[in-house]
Design a protein around this motif. Structure first.
Motif, mmCIF file in Angstrom:
data_model
loop_
_atom_site.group_PDB
_atom_site.id
_atom_site.type_symbol
_atom_site.label_atom_id
_atom_site.label_comp_id
_atom_site.label_asym_id
_atom_site.label_seq_id
_atom_site.Cartn_x
_atom_site.Cartn_y
_atom_site.Cartn_z
ATOM 1 N N LYS A 1 -5.565 7.813 2.005
ATOM 2 C CA LYS A 1 -5.019 9.156 2.221
ATOM 3 C C LYS A 1 -3.499 9.113 2.115
ATOM 4 O O LYS A 1 -2.955 8.743 1.104
ATOM 5 C CB LYS A 1 -5.509 9.711 3.551
ATOM 6 C CG LYS A 1 -7.017 9.760 3.660
ATOM 7 C CD LYS A 1 -7.637 10.614 2.572
ATOM 8 C CE LYS A 1 -9.152 10.681 2.711
ATOM 9 N NZ LYS A 1 -9.767 11.430 1.606
ATOM 10 N N GLN A 2 -2.811 9.463 3.196
ATOM 11 C CA GLN A 2 -1.342 9.421 3.188
ATOM 12 C C GLN A 2 -0.786 8.245 3.991
ATOM 13 O O GLN A 2 0.393 8.228 4.352
ATOM 14 C CB GLN A 2 -0.783 10.737 3.727
ATOM 15 C CG GLN A 2 -1.196 11.959 2.915
ATOM 16 C CD GLN A 2 -0.814 11.862 1.451
ATOM 17 O OE1 GLN A 2 0.266 11.377 1.111
ATOM 18 N NE2 GLN A 2 -1.706 12.319 0.559
ATOM 19 N N ASP A 3 -1.628 7.259 4.291
ATOM 20 C CA ASP A 3 -1.205 6.107 5.085
ATOM 21 C C ASP A 3 -0.569 5.067 4.167
ATOM 22 O O ASP A 3 -1.194 4.080 3.770
ATOM 23 C CB ASP A 3 -2.403 5.517 5.823
ATOM 24 C CG ASP A 3 -1.996 4.513 6.897
ATOM 25 O OD1 ASP A 3 -0.829 4.055 6.867
ATOM 26 O OD2 ASP A 3 -2.834 4.190 7.765
ATOM 27 N N ALA A 4 0.685 5.291 3.850
ATOM 28 C CA ALA A 4 1.399 4.419 2.909
ATOM 29 C C ALA A 4 1.496 2.998 3.442
ATOM 30 O O ALA A 4 1.408 2.029 2.677
ATOM 31 C CB ALA A 4 2.787 4.984 2.623
ATOM 32 N N GLU A 5 1.678 2.860 4.740
ATOM 33 C CA GLU A 5 1.841 1.530 5.325
ATOM 34 C C GLU A 5 0.575 0.689 5.168
ATOM 35 O O GLU A 5 0.637 -0.492 4.822
ATOM 36 C CB GLU A 5 2.198 1.659 6.805
ATOM 37 C CG GLU A 5 2.424 0.329 7.500
ATOM 38 C CD GLU A 5 2.827 0.480 8.956
ATOM 39 O OE1 GLU A 5 2.804 -0.535 9.686
ATOM 40 O OE2 GLU A 5 3.173 1.611 9.371
ATOM 41 N N GLN A 6 -0.587 1.309 5.401
ATOM 42 C CA GLN A 6 -1.842 0.564 5.280
ATOM 43 C C GLN A 6 -2.147 0.247 3.814
ATOM 44 O O GLN A 6 -2.674 -0.826 3.495
ATOM 45 C CB GLN A 6 -2.989 1.360 5.907
ATOM 46 C CG GLN A 6 -4.275 0.564 6.099
ATOM 47 C CD GLN A 6 -4.208 -0.465 7.206
ATOM 48 O OE1 GLN A 6 -3.139 -0.750 7.746
ATOM 49 N NE2 GLN A 6 -5.336 -1.055 7.552
ATOM 50 N N PHE A 7 -1.819 1.155 2.914
ATOM 51 C CA PHE A 7 -1.997 0.879 1.491
ATOM 52 C C PHE A 7 -1.122 -0.287 1.062
ATOM 53 O O PHE A 7 -1.572 -1.195 0.346
ATOM 54 C CB PHE A 7 -1.664 2.122 0.663
ATOM 55 C CG PHE A 7 -1.627 1.859 -0.823
ATOM 56 C CD1 PHE A 7 -2.784 1.546 -1.524
ATOM 57 C CD2 PHE A 7 -0.425 1.919 -1.519
ATOM 58 C CE1 PHE A 7 -2.756 1.296 -2.890
ATOM 59 C CE2 PHE A 7 -0.384 1.668 -2.884
ATOM 60 C CZ PHE A 7 -1.552 1.356 -3.570
ATOM 61 N N ALA A 8 0.131 -0.282 1.495
ATOM 62 C CA ALA A 8 1.039 -1.375 1.148
ATOM 63 C C ALA A 8 0.507 -2.711 1.679
ATOM 64 O O ALA A 8 0.568 -3.738 0.992
ATOM 65 C CB ALA A 8 2.427 -1.094 1.726
ATOM 66 N N LYS A 9 -0.048 -2.679 2.876
ATOM 67 C CA LYS A 9 -0.619 -3.888 3.476
ATOM 68 C C LYS A 9 -1.806 -4.378 2.659
ATOM 69 O O LYS A 9 -1.974 -5.589 2.450
ATOM 70 C CB LYS A 9 -1.042 -3.581 4.912
ATOM 71 C CG LYS A 9 -1.520 -4.776 5.711
ATOM 72 C CD LYS A 9 -1.823 -4.348 7.151
ATOM 73 C CE LYS A 9 -2.259 -5.531 8.005
ATOM 74 N NZ LYS A 9 -2.561 -5.100 9.403
ATOM 75 N N ALA A 10 -2.624 -3.447 2.194
ATOM 76 C CA ALA A 10 -3.782 -3.811 1.379
ATOM 77 C C ALA A 10 -3.355 -4.435 0.055
ATOM 78 O O ALA A 10 -3.947 -5.422 -0.399
ATOM 79 C CB ALA A 10 -4.651 -2.582 1.128
ATOM 80 N N VAL A 11 -2.334 -3.881 -0.580
ATOM 81 C CA VAL A 11 -1.826 -4.434 -1.829
ATOM 82 C C VAL A 11 -1.344 -5.866 -1.614
ATOM 83 O O VAL A 11 -1.671 -6.780 -2.397
ATOM 84 C CB VAL A 11 -0.693 -3.555 -2.392
ATOM 85 C CG1 VAL A 11 0.013 -4.256 -3.559
ATOM 86 C CG2 VAL A 11 -1.239 -2.199 -2.839
ATOM 87 N N ARG A 12 -0.593 -6.081 -0.559
ATOM 88 C CA ARG A 12 -0.094 -7.436 -0.272
ATOM 89 C C ARG A 12 -1.246 -8.405 -0.027
ATOM 90 O O ARG A 12 -1.202 -9.560 -0.468
ATOM 91 C CB ARG A 12 0.840 -7.406 0.942
ATOM 92 C CG ARG A 12 2.131 -6.641 0.713
ATOM 93 C CD ARG A 12 3.164 -6.959 1.798
ATOM 94 N NE ARG A 12 2.702 -6.620 3.150
ATOM 95 C CZ ARG A 12 2.871 -5.444 3.733
ATOM 96 N NH1 ARG A 12 3.475 -4.462 3.073
ATOM 97 N NH2 ARG A 12 2.454 -5.234 4.961
ATOM 98 N N GLN A 13 -2.261 -7.935 0.672
ATOM 99 C CA GLN A 13 -3.396 -8.805 0.978
ATOM 100 C C GLN A 13 -4.141 -9.214 -0.285
ATOM 101 O O GLN A 13 -4.532 -10.369 -0.450
ATOM 102 C CB GLN A 13 -4.353 -8.104 1.943
ATOM 103 C CG GLN A 13 -5.479 -8.995 2.442
ATOM 104 C CD GLN A 13 -4.972 -10.144 3.289
ATOM 105 O OE1 GLN A 13 -4.305 -9.923 4.313
ATOM 106 N NE2 GLN A 13 -5.253 -11.368 2.882
ATOM 107 N N VAL A 14 -4.349 -8.265 -1.198
ATOM 108 C CA VAL A 14 -5.040 -8.587 -2.447
ATOM 109 C C VAL A 14 -4.237 -9.598 -3.254
ATOM 110 O O VAL A 14 -4.788 -10.574 -3.779
ATOM 111 C CB VAL A 14 -5.297 -7.322 -3.281
ATOM 112 C CG1 VAL A 14 -5.764 -7.689 -4.687
ATOM 113 C CG2 VAL A 14 -6.336 -6.434 -2.609
#
Length: 432
Positions: free
Chosen positions: A386-399
């Motif tokens: 959704k609009q949770d930029a912080e969690q998306f950024a965390k997911a990108v780093r994890q991948v």
């Protein structure tokens, strides 16, 4: 503490290529209007290159069974939601030319066993080939065509139908011959719709011939419904699960041979969901044949189920890490509480809360089950954040940390709509 299962030993067969790649998926429907001009394709290709995207995946065969180029076999997708494209417009050609100009790889994505959009009543199951659609086993015991199930937008075909299989192989070869300079071809929806299909009379006959069994009650000898939402296995369930997986595996083998004969240099990839413990419900075993799931999952995996694995046939494997929980620590913290996020993908278990339902755990599982035979590309569904930029950024780093094959972003439209270009660029470069 939630536990990710312990795997048997796998022999490392290949190493991932140097450097991790970043794939941007361009869905044909969501981007139909945006990608209807060569100038727009040039603009977005340059933008992707500027932030470090290395590969573009262009969706050229929709879930409706329509192609975005003039095909000898499939109908042309010349209109969608009011935007019209002339028959001579060749979106894939523009992407290949622009991508290669910027030193990027460009792959075509084709939906394989999809033939309709049930929300729009559109596709080949509504027009050219209604006889090819899957037959669904409903909780009331009825068997109905999938086009009548309006709660499900996927109008899927029957993967075991010989006419369907030949048709799809013809389209794959046609694509490879039409675009000899494409870098890869990615399979999508290479599966059954769910555990509830296909229960056609054809599938019954094929299963009996394959297994040597006689189904006295069909489909009740395979599975039964407890209520409107819950089903349970019956006496021949494991055999049925193995047979369906052989159907998908054999198509991969046949398609692989046909594609390689047309162009031995093209990369062959597949995109599936990451939730392996229940993905058998879609008829798919995306693991390597080196991994035998029967030890861990005796309820559904037969002794020979491992033979249906097809990771060994792939050059690229994209695993859909469709989870809002990123780390295994987040799974531990969520124990006993509802999970925030979309969990509605086919074959998912909404009651599961093990590590494989996190980006970190799912990536770990995919790397283990594929046994190093193919680079695993961790794939994120951006809209889940959704609009949770912080969690998306965390997911990108994890991948980028967990997946040897790199990252795939689904889809371009969500990056554009949220203007997350800078956010993606900053976080996909972090691999520590």
């Amino acid at each position: 503490m939630a536990l990710l299962f312990t795997l048997g030993s796998c022999t490392k067969a290949v190493q991932a290529e140097q450097g991790k790649r970043v794939y941007m998926w361009v869905d044909c429907e969501a981007n139909f209007a945006r990608m209807s001009s060569a100038d727009s394709i040039a603009l977005y290709t340059e933008k992707m290159k500027s932030i470090g995207v290395t590969d573009i995946v262009v969706d050229v065969k929709s879930i409706m069974g329509e192609t975005l180029y003039a095909s000898k076999y499939a109908p042309y997708m010349g209109e969608f939601e009011g935007t019209v494209r002339p028959l001579e417009y060749d979106m894939m050609r523009h992407f290949i030319d622009e991508g290669h100009k910027h030193g990027m790889r460009v792959h075509g994505s084709l939906n394989i066993f999809a033939g309709g959009h049930n929300f729009f009543n559109r596709g080949i199951i509504y027009n050219e080939h209604p006889e090819w659609q899957s037959i669904v086993y409903r909780p009331d015991g009825s068997l109905v065509p999938i086009s009548e199930i309006k709660t499900n937008y996927n109008g899927m075909l029957n993967p075991s139908n010989p006419e369907v299989r030949e048709y799809q192989k013809n389209i794959l070869v046609e694509f490879v011959e039409r675009y000899p300079d494409a870098d890869g071809i990615i399979f999508d929806r290479l599966r059954y719709d769910n555990i509830t299909s296909d229960f056609s009379e054809l599938s019954r006959q094929q299963f009996e011939a394959w297994s040597g069994l006689t189904l006295e009650k069909y489909p009740e000898d395979i599975m039964t419904w407890s209520d409107e939402k819950n089903w349970k296995p019956a006496k021949y369930f494991k055999e049925w699960v193995e047979w369906r997986a052989t159907i998908i595996k054999s198509f991969v083998e046949e398609a692989h041979a046909a594609i390689q004969a047309a162009n031995p240099n093209i990369l062959i990839g597949d995109y599936t969901g990451a939730w392996y413990p229940t993905y058998y419900q879609l008829g798919v075993n995306w693991a390597s044949t080196q991994y035998n799931p029967a030890e861990r999952y005796p309820d559904w995996a037969s002794e020979n189920y491992y033979k249906t694995g097809y990771a060994d046939l792939l050059d690229i494997y994209m695993t859909g890490l469709y989870y809002t929980l990123v780390t295994k620590d987040e799974v531990d913290a969520a124990q006993g509480r509802p999970i925030v996020g979309e969990r509605g993908e086919a074959g998912m278990d909404p009651n599961d809360l093990t590590y494989c339902y996190s980006v970190e755990g799912g990536a770990e599982l995919a790397e283990a089950l594929t046994c190093g035979v193919v680079p695993v590309v961790g794939s994120l569904y951006v809209d889940q954040y959704k609009q949770d930029a912080e969690q998306f950024a965390k997911a990108v780093r994890q991948v980028m940390k967990s997946c040897e094959g790199g990252l795939m972003i689904f889809d371009l439209v969500h990056i554009v709509d949220r203007d997350w270009w800078a956010l993606l660029e900053e976080n996909m470069k972090i691999e520590e």
